[in-house]
Design a protein around this motif. Structure first.
Motif, PDB file in Angstrom:
ATOM      1  N   VAL A   1      44.045  46.490  38.401  1.00 17.51           N
ATOM      2  CA  VAL A   1      45.172  47.012  37.508  1.00 17.51           C
ATOM      3  C   VAL A   1      44.644  48.251  36.917  1.00 17.51           C
ATOM      4  CG1 VAL A   1      47.214  46.735  35.878  1.00 17.51           C
ATOM      5  CG2 VAL A   1      46.428  44.838  37.392  1.00 17.51           C
ATOM      6  N   PRO A   2      44.688  49.328  37.515  1.00 15.71           N
ATOM      7  CA  PRO A   2      44.150  50.521  36.670  1.00 15.71           C
ATOM      8  C   PRO A   2      44.665  51.043  35.482  1.00 15.71           C
ATOM      9  CG  PRO A   2      45.148  51.529  38.537  1.00 15.71           C
ATOM     10  CD  PRO A   2      45.350  49.849  38.646  1.00 15.71           C
ATOM     11  N   VAL A   3      43.930  51.444  34.425  1.00 18.98           N
ATOM     12  CA  VAL A   3      44.374  52.191  33.350  1.00 18.98           C
ATOM     13  C   VAL A   3      44.004  53.582  33.136  1.00 18.98           C
ATOM     14  CG1 VAL A   3      44.691  49.845  32.082  1.00 18.98           C
ATOM     15  CG2 VAL A   3      42.716  51.515  32.057  1.00 18.98           C
ATOM     16  N   VAL A   4      43.122  53.957  34.117  1.00 14.40           N
ATOM     17  CA  VAL A   4      42.573  55.439  34.108  1.00 14.40           C
ATOM     18  C   VAL A   4      43.127  56.410  35.150  1.00 14.40           C
ATOM     19  CG1 VAL A   4      40.615  56.831  33.985  1.00 14.40           C
ATOM     20  CG2 VAL A   4      40.670  54.811  32.710  1.00 14.40           C
ATOM     21  N   PRO A   5      43.792  57.366  35.214  1.00 17.46           N
ATOM     22  CA  PRO A   5      44.337  58.244  36.236  1.00 17.46           C
ATOM     23  C   PRO A   5      43.420  58.758  36.936  1.00 17.46           C
ATOM     24  CG  PRO A   5      44.608  59.484  34.243  1.00 17.46           C
ATOM     25  CD  PRO A   5      44.213  58.042  33.630  1.00 17.46           C
ATOM     26  N   GLU A   6      43.253  59.142  38.238  1.00 18.25           N
ATOM     27  CA  GLU A   6      42.564  59.728  39.076  1.00 18.25           C
ATOM     28  C   GLU A   6      41.984  61.108  38.679  1.00 18.25           C
ATOM     29  OE1 GLU A   6      40.464  60.577  42.607  1.00 18.25           O
ATOM     30  OE2 GLU A   6      41.584  58.926  42.183  1.00 18.25           O
ATOM     31  N   GLY A   7      40.543  61.327  38.557  1.00 15.72           N
ATOM     32  CA  GLY A   7      40.084  62.468  38.285  1.00 15.72           C
ATOM     33  C   GLY A   7      39.717  62.651  36.550  1.00 15.72           C
ATOM     34  N   GLU A   8      40.232  61.583  36.163  1.00 15.73           N
ATOM     35  CA  GLU A   8      39.926  61.622  34.618  1.00 15.73           C
ATOM     36  C   GLU A   8      38.419  61.285  34.285  1.00 15.73           C
ATOM     37  OE1 GLU A   8      41.353  59.079  30.453  1.00 15.73           O
ATOM     38  OE2 GLU A   8      42.913  60.221  31.632  1.00 15.73           O
ATOM     39  N   ARG A   9      37.823  62.211  33.294  1.00 16.01           N
ATOM     40  CA  ARG A   9      36.650  61.710  32.818  1.00 16.01           C
ATOM     41  C   ARG A   9      36.442  60.754  31.845  1.00 16.01           C
ATOM     42  NH1 ARG A   9      34.377  68.105  33.040  1.00 16.01           N
ATOM     43  NH2 ARG A   9      34.724  68.400  35.033  1.00 16.01           N
ATOM     44  N   VAL A  10      35.342  59.762  32.112  1.00 10.60           N
ATOM     45  CA  VAL A  10      35.256  58.818  31.048  1.00 10.60           C
ATOM     46  C   VAL A  10      33.716  58.612  30.705  1.00 10.60           C
ATOM     47  CG1 VAL A  10      37.302  57.454  31.895  1.00 10.60           C
ATOM     48  CG2 VAL A  10      35.025  57.145  32.933  1.00 10.60           C
ATOM     49  N   ALA A  11      33.429  58.201  29.482  1.00 13.81           N
ATOM     50  CA  ALA A  11      32.269  57.782  29.341  1.00 13.81           C
ATOM     51  C   ALA A  11      31.588  56.601  29.677  1.00 13.81           C
ATOM     52  CB  ALA A  11      31.980  57.689  27.664  1.00 13.81           C
ATOM     53  N   GLU A  12      30.370  56.090  29.845  1.00 18.22           N
ATOM     54  CA  GLU A  12      29.748  55.164  30.522  1.00 18.22           C
ATOM     55  C   GLU A  12      30.117  53.849  29.655  1.00 18.22           C
ATOM     56  OE1 GLU A  12      25.341  52.974  31.397  1.00 18.22           O
ATOM     57  OE2 GLU A  12      25.483  55.017  30.629  1.00 18.22           O
ATOM     58  N   GLY A  13      30.654  52.847  30.028  1.00 20.44           N
ATOM     59  CA  GLY A  13      31.281  51.587  29.229  1.00 20.44           C
ATOM     60  C   GLY A  13      32.859  51.743  29.121  1.00 20.44           C
ATOM     61  N   ALA A  14      33.449  52.742  29.313  1.00 18.19           N
ATOM     62  CA  ALA A  14      34.793  53.136  29.224  1.00 18.19           C
ATOM     63  C   ALA A  14      35.756  52.128  29.950  1.00 18.19           C
ATOM     64  CB  ALA A  14      35.540  54.390  29.307  1.00 18.19           C
ATOM     65  N   LEU A  15      36.648  51.623  29.595  1.00 16.57           N
ATOM     66  CA  LEU A  15      37.563  50.594  30.248  1.00 16.57           C
ATOM     67  C   LEU A  15      38.441  51.526  31.221  1.00 16.57           C
ATOM     68  CD1 LEU A  15      39.143  47.928  30.728  1.00 16.57           C
ATOM     69  CD2 LEU A  15      40.637  48.523  28.909  1.00 16.57           C
ATOM     70  N   VAL A  16      38.224  51.016  32.554  1.00 18.56           N
ATOM     71  CA  VAL A  16      38.906  51.667  33.638  1.00 18.56           C
ATOM     72  C   VAL A  16      40.179  51.049  34.151  1.00 18.56           C
ATOM     73  CG1 VAL A  16      38.575  52.543  36.068  1.00 18.56           C
ATOM     74  CG2 VAL A  16      36.586  52.732  34.516  1.00 18.56           C
ATOM     75  N   GLY A  17      39.982  49.510  34.065  1.00 18.10           N
ATOM     76  CA  GLY A  17      41.355  48.723  34.537  1.00 18.10           C
ATOM     77  C   GLY A  17      40.643  47.195  34.338  1.00 18.10           C
ATOM     78  N   TYR A  18      41.681  46.484  34.898  1.00 18.75           N
ATOM     79  CA  TYR A  18      41.493  45.021  34.788  1.00 18.75           C
ATOM     80  C   TYR A  18      41.672  44.578  36.563  1.00 18.75           C
ATOM     81  CZ  TYR A  18      42.535  45.597  29.913  1.00 18.75           C
ATOM     82  OH  TYR A  18      42.598  45.783  28.646  1.00 18.75           O
ATOM     83  N   PHE A  19      40.585  43.652  36.400  1.00 20.08           N
ATOM     84  CA  PHE A  19      40.790  42.910  37.997  1.00 20.08           C
ATOM     85  C   PHE A  19      41.228  41.308  37.564  1.00 20.08           C
ATOM     86  CE2 PHE A  19      38.196  40.887  41.437  1.00 20.08           C
ATOM     87  CZ  PHE A  19      38.912  41.456  42.410  1.00 20.08           C
ATOM     88  N   VAL A  20      42.361  41.250  38.305  1.00 19.88           N
ATOM     89  CA  VAL A  20      43.019  39.739  38.197  1.00 19.88           C
ATOM     90  C   VAL A  20      42.697  38.976  39.141  1.00 19.88           C
ATOM     91  CG1 VAL A  20      45.190  38.950  37.726  1.00 19.88           C
ATOM     92  CG2 VAL A  20      44.745  41.297  36.790  1.00 19.88           C
ATOM     93  N   THR A  21      42.148  37.872  38.998  1.00 18.75           N
ATOM     94  CA  THR A  21      41.902  36.856  40.060  1.00 18.75           C
ATOM     95  C   THR A  21      42.219  35.461  39.566  1.00 18.75           C
ATOM     96  OG1 THR A  21      39.709  36.095  38.926  1.00 18.75           O
ATOM     97  CG2 THR A  21      39.482  38.026  40.550  1.00 18.75           C
ATOM     98  N   ALA A  22      42.071  34.558  40.459  1.00 14.66           N
ATOM     99  CA  ALA A  22      42.675  33.167  40.017  1.00 14.66           C
ATOM    100  C   ALA A  22      42.030  32.719  38.899  1.00 14.66           C
ATOM    101  CB  ALA A  22      42.534  32.120  41.346  1.00 14.66           C
ATOM    102  N   ALA A  23      40.848  33.218  38.595  1.00 17.87           N
ATOM    103  CA  ALA A  23      40.087  32.609  37.271  1.00 17.87           C
ATOM    104  C   ALA A  23      40.581  33.236  36.099  1.00 17.87           C
ATOM    105  CB  ALA A  23      38.620  32.951  37.374  1.00 17.87           C
ATOM    106  N   GLY A  24      41.280  34.467  36.291  1.00 18.10           N
ATOM    107  CA  GLY A  24      42.051  35.092  34.980  1.00 18.10           C
ATOM    108  C   GLY A  24      42.049  36.589  34.864  1.00 18.10           C
TER     109      GLY A  24
END
Length: 353
Positions: A88-111
């Motif tokens: 589940v992305p939270v950053v649009p295509e092409g947006e610049r981010v700093a190292e360590g910035a949140l880009v999205g969430y990966f949802v698995t059976a574990a959470g």
């Protein structure tokens, strides 16, 4: 004898009549010639004028350019899925981010697990699987034709979603199920130099390029050079940037040209294919077609211009020529000129509106 005199008189009268008729016929013929000439000459001039073609002097820019298709080569780090799940992305295509910035969430059976940028740069979800091959270090040894063939064949698969749903420029992908090892996103290094590897099919144009040559390039829409204003808005400065020719490799199709672009000169996204205009020369001024120009006996360039429904010869100075157009001095914008001067002559009447 009386009878003989009468016969001679009739013969003389008949001879005079024949001579008179011949004279009348000759006068009539001459009259017809005169009348025909009076009508024929204007008619001839009319049709001659109708055969002339015209153009008007315009203000513009001539470009000696090479339009070339190729690829962008950049440094990128791909973040992969550690298990099957949905991203589940939270950053649009092409947006610049700093190292360590949140880009999205990966949802698995574990959470639900937050995914962070592994380095600073531009976020892209357009993963083509060539990130480890198409790098600046290896740029000079890449076979462009093979890469383009590969990209064309797998274009529908160059995306983050597991089923290869295309990602539109400027948008993040929709949530999708990904298997372990699949790329979630990549971080494109926007602080390192970028390369364009393009194919120049015109051999004559390719011959004008050589290593270390600096050249202006016009980028397609969406890749323009930009700047952030004081209020935070992004403003387009120019779609033309400067590149350096890194290498020119002759191929059976022309030449493969590697261009080096300084960092931060373009807005990076993960898009791989690109079509650019390489501007070899640019001339601005008053423009007319080359075919309108002819040379007088002294070898000076001239054109036929329309003045009060007549043609007049005007001298011009040719400042530069690109393809079939020339930039000239000596005529004002809007001046009508003849584009087939071999059919024209001075003082010829024209029917031009």
């Amino acid at each position: 004898m009386p009878g003989g005199n009468r016969t001679d008189h009739k013969a003389i009268h008949k001879k005079r009549k024949v001579q008179r008729n011949r004279t009348l016929d000759l006068l009539a013929f001459l009259l017809l010639i005169i009348l025909g000439t009076m009508f024929f000459i204007p008619l001839k001039e009319f049709f001659a004028a109708k055969m002339l073609n015209y153009a008007t002097v315009t203000d513009g820019i001539l470009e000696d350019k090479i339009t070339a298709e190729g690829i962008i080569i950049y440094d990128a780090k791909v973040v992969q899925a550690s298990a099957s799940g949905e991203f589940v992305p939270v950053v649009p295509e092409g947006e610049r981010v700093a190292e360590g910035a949140l880009v999205g969430y990966f949802v698995t059976a574990a959470g639900k697990k937050p995914m962070y940028a592994s380095a600073s740069g531009a976020v892209s979800y357009q993963i083509d699987g060539l990130e480890a091959v198409l790098t600046p270090v290896q740029a000079d040894g890449i076979d462009l034709n093979k890469i383009l063939t590969l990209l064309d064949g797998d274009e529908h698969q160059i995306a983050t979603p597991d089923e290869g749903q295309p990602v539109k420029d400027g948008q993040a992908p929709e949530e999708s199920v990904l298997g372990a090892g699949k790329g979630l996103f990549k971080i494109v290094d926007n602080l390192s130099d970028v390369y364009f590897l393009v194919q120049v099919k015109d051999a004559d144009k390719a011959a004008a390029l050589e290593p270390e040559q600096r050249i202006r390039i016009r980028l397609p829409e969406g890749q323009q050079q930009k700047e952030t204003s004081s209020i935070g808005a992004v403003e387009v400065i120019d779609s033309r940037i400067t590149a350096t020719v890194a290498s020119v490799t002759q191929t059976s199709n022309g030449a493969q040209v590697l261009l080096k672009i300084k960092r931060n000169d373009i807005v990076l996204s993960g898009a791989r294919k690109i079509t650019i205009d390489m501007l070899l020369d640019t001339i601005k001024g008053n423009i007319l077609p080359n075919k309108a120009i002819f040379y007088n006996e002294a070898g000076k360039p001239c054109v036929y211009v329309v003045k009060k429904s007549r043609l007049a010869i005007a001298g011009v100075e040719v400042m530069g020529t690109i393809d079939d157009m020339s930039v000239i001095e000596g005529l004002s914008i809007g001046t009508a000129v003849v584009t087939n001067p071999s059919l024209a002559k001075a003082q010829q009447k024209v029917y031009f509106k």
